[in-house]
Design an enzyme around this catalytic site. Structure first.
Site, short mmCIF file in Angstrom:
data_model
loop_
_atom_site.label_atom_id
_atom_site.label_comp_id
_atom_site.label_asym_id
_atom_site.label_seq_id
_atom_site.Cartn_x
_atom_site.Cartn_y
_atom_site.Cartn_z
N ARG A 48 29.85 29.03 48.68
CA ARG A 48 29.08 28.70 49.88
C ARG A 48 29.94 28.71 51.14
O ARG A 48 29.41 28.77 52.27
CB ARG A 48 28.39 27.34 49.71
CG ARG A 48 27.46 26.96 50.85
CD ARG A 48 26.57 25.78 50.51
NE ARG A 48 27.32 24.59 50.15
CZ ARG A 48 27.84 23.75 51.05
NH1 ARG A 48 27.71 23.96 52.34
NH2 ARG A 48 28.50 22.66 50.64
N TYR A 102 12.19 44.56 64.68
CA TYR A 102 11.74 44.46 63.30
C TYR A 102 10.76 43.29 63.19
O TYR A 102 10.97 42.22 63.78
CB TYR A 102 12.96 44.26 62.41
CG TYR A 102 12.66 43.76 61.01
CD1 TYR A 102 11.83 44.49 60.16
CD2 TYR A 102 13.21 42.57 60.55
CE1 TYR A 102 11.56 44.04 58.88
CE2 TYR A 102 12.94 42.11 59.27
CZ TYR A 102 12.12 42.84 58.45
OH TYR A 102 11.83 42.39 57.18
N LYS A 199 19.88 47.91 53.45
CA LYS A 199 19.50 49.27 53.81
C LYS A 199 20.66 50.24 53.58
O LYS A 199 21.07 50.47 52.46
CB LYS A 199 19.01 49.27 55.25
CG LYS A 199 17.99 48.16 55.58
CD LYS A 199 16.79 48.14 54.67
CE LYS A 199 15.68 47.22 55.14
NZ LYS A 199 16.00 45.80 55.28
#
Length: 389
Positions: A48, A102, A199
């Protein structure tokens, strides 16, 4: 050798790789542990905290690709966007945003900012004057996306970054559609560069991740909040992403070539009313794109004529996959009105020019003649069906 002198494909392949000291393997080893020693160590590691060996190695690769000092890897693109923006904003602050964003980013802004007491304004256009028009005394940040999703609008990155510097505010950009292969905003003066690594960086439609790149100072501030929000990425996925980036340059350049040829083909096709691709001379932002991009990308959108039923056309495709997300080696297509921008109202989509007949086409690495043949057979099939009705 100095890694800062490496060219694109060498950076993709070698920068940030971990040495397999035990077995001398050619690829980075994976360290999946979630429990590390805290005594007699150079640093206390915990997933984390974004500081496992694989996380740190991949961050170096991404920073090198974007000519940044530092980078952080997140569990998704939206985790990178939300954490980065919130790291620099507090109640009472104001943000200037590009209008064409987006859908997930737009939804985050309009649904969440108000309850944090953060104010925002969308620029009415893409010029410096449009952005400056909505500035306020409490503006702290400019956010842009270029090329935009889904209509591939382009902003003058250097000009907007200069505006931000003149006003003493930060500039952020979503560089997902361009990828580091085609565009490097930090070289144009932008402070922080964000990616949905799902992507092009991942490139195989099997990884969910995000990234932010910038100066050591800025990334440290993002890191401070990121540790508390916990949007980290599994080291298994980190390792897969590092593997995928090795072919980033090869993949994206092939997609660039395919997309440009297909954009030219579609712009002359009788079934298409409009094509959105910054590599076309007819694109309104072509001159800006030519100035700041090394390639025009593998993304394009087009609008089918009203006599072509969109749903039937999608059903008729055989190679091009109707699927959400983008930028894989396989070609995919979707309706923004039904997917990426479905959270916007019909009026908001209309304001951005997103009609129900607009399709976003993520061009893959297949032979472009096969992709053209698939488009043509789908159109022919739909027209034949409509004649029977």
């Amino acid at each position: 050798m100095k890694t800062e002198n490496f060219k694109l494909n060498t950076i993709c392949t070698h920068v940030g790789e971990l040495e397999d000291k035990q077995f001398k393997g050619a690829v980075s080893p994976i360290y999946p542990s979630t429990a590390y020693a805290f005594e007699h160590v150079d640093q206390k590691r915990y997933p984390r905290y974004f500081n496992t060996p694989n996380q740190q190695a991949l961050s170096k690769k991404l920073a090198a690709l974007e000519y940044a000092e530092s980078a952080l890897i997140f569990g998704s693109g939206m985790a990178a966007i939300s954490t980065t923006m919130l790291a620099f904003l507090k109640s009472g602050d104001h943000v200037v945003l590009q209008r064409e964003l987006y859908g997930g980013t737009h939804n985050f802004i309009v649904q969440e900012f108000e309850r944090f007491g953060i104010h925002y304004s969308f620029a009415p256009g893409r010029s410096v004057k449009d952005f400056e028009e909505v500035f306020k005394p409490n503006t702290k940040l400019i956010y842009m996306e270029s090329p935009s999703n889904p209509l591939l609008s382009v902003v003058d990155i250097q000009a907007i970054a200069s505006l931000a510097k003149s006003k003493g505010v930060l500039s952020l950009i979503d560089n997902t559609f361009a990828s580091p292969v085609n565009q490097n905003p930090i070289k144009l003066g932008v402070d922080l560069v964000i990616h949905s690594a799902t992507k092009y960086l991942g490139g195989h439609s099997d990884i969910l991740a995000g990234a932010v790149c910038g100066s050591n100072e800025h990334i440290e501030k993002v890191h401070s909040l990121a540790v508390n929000l916990g949007g980290t990425l599994s080291d298994y996925t980190v390792w897969l992403l590092e593997r995928s980036i090795k072919t980033l340059g090869v993949r994206v350049k092939a997609q660039n070539r395919n997309a440009k040829k297909l954009a030219k083909y579609l712009s002359k096709n009788q079934a298409v009313s409009k094509v959105y691709y910054p590599g076309l001379v007819s694109h309104p932002d072509h001159a800006i794109a030519k100035k700041q991009m090394k390639g025009y990308g593998g993304m394009l959108s087009f609008e089918l004529k009203e006599d072509i039923d969109v749903s039937k056309f999608l059903d008729a495709l055989q190679i091009i996959k109707p699927a959400m997300s983008l930028a894989g080696v396989e070609s995919t297509i979707l309706s923004p009105a039904q997917t990426s921008h479905s959270l916007l109202t019909a009026q908001e989509r209309e304001q951005q020019g997103i009609s129900d007949n607009v399709l976003r086409f993520s061009v893959g690495i297949e032979d472009r003649k096969d992709l053209i043949a698939d488009f043509e057979q789908a159109v022919a099939k739909v027209r034949a069906q409509q004649l029977k009705v």
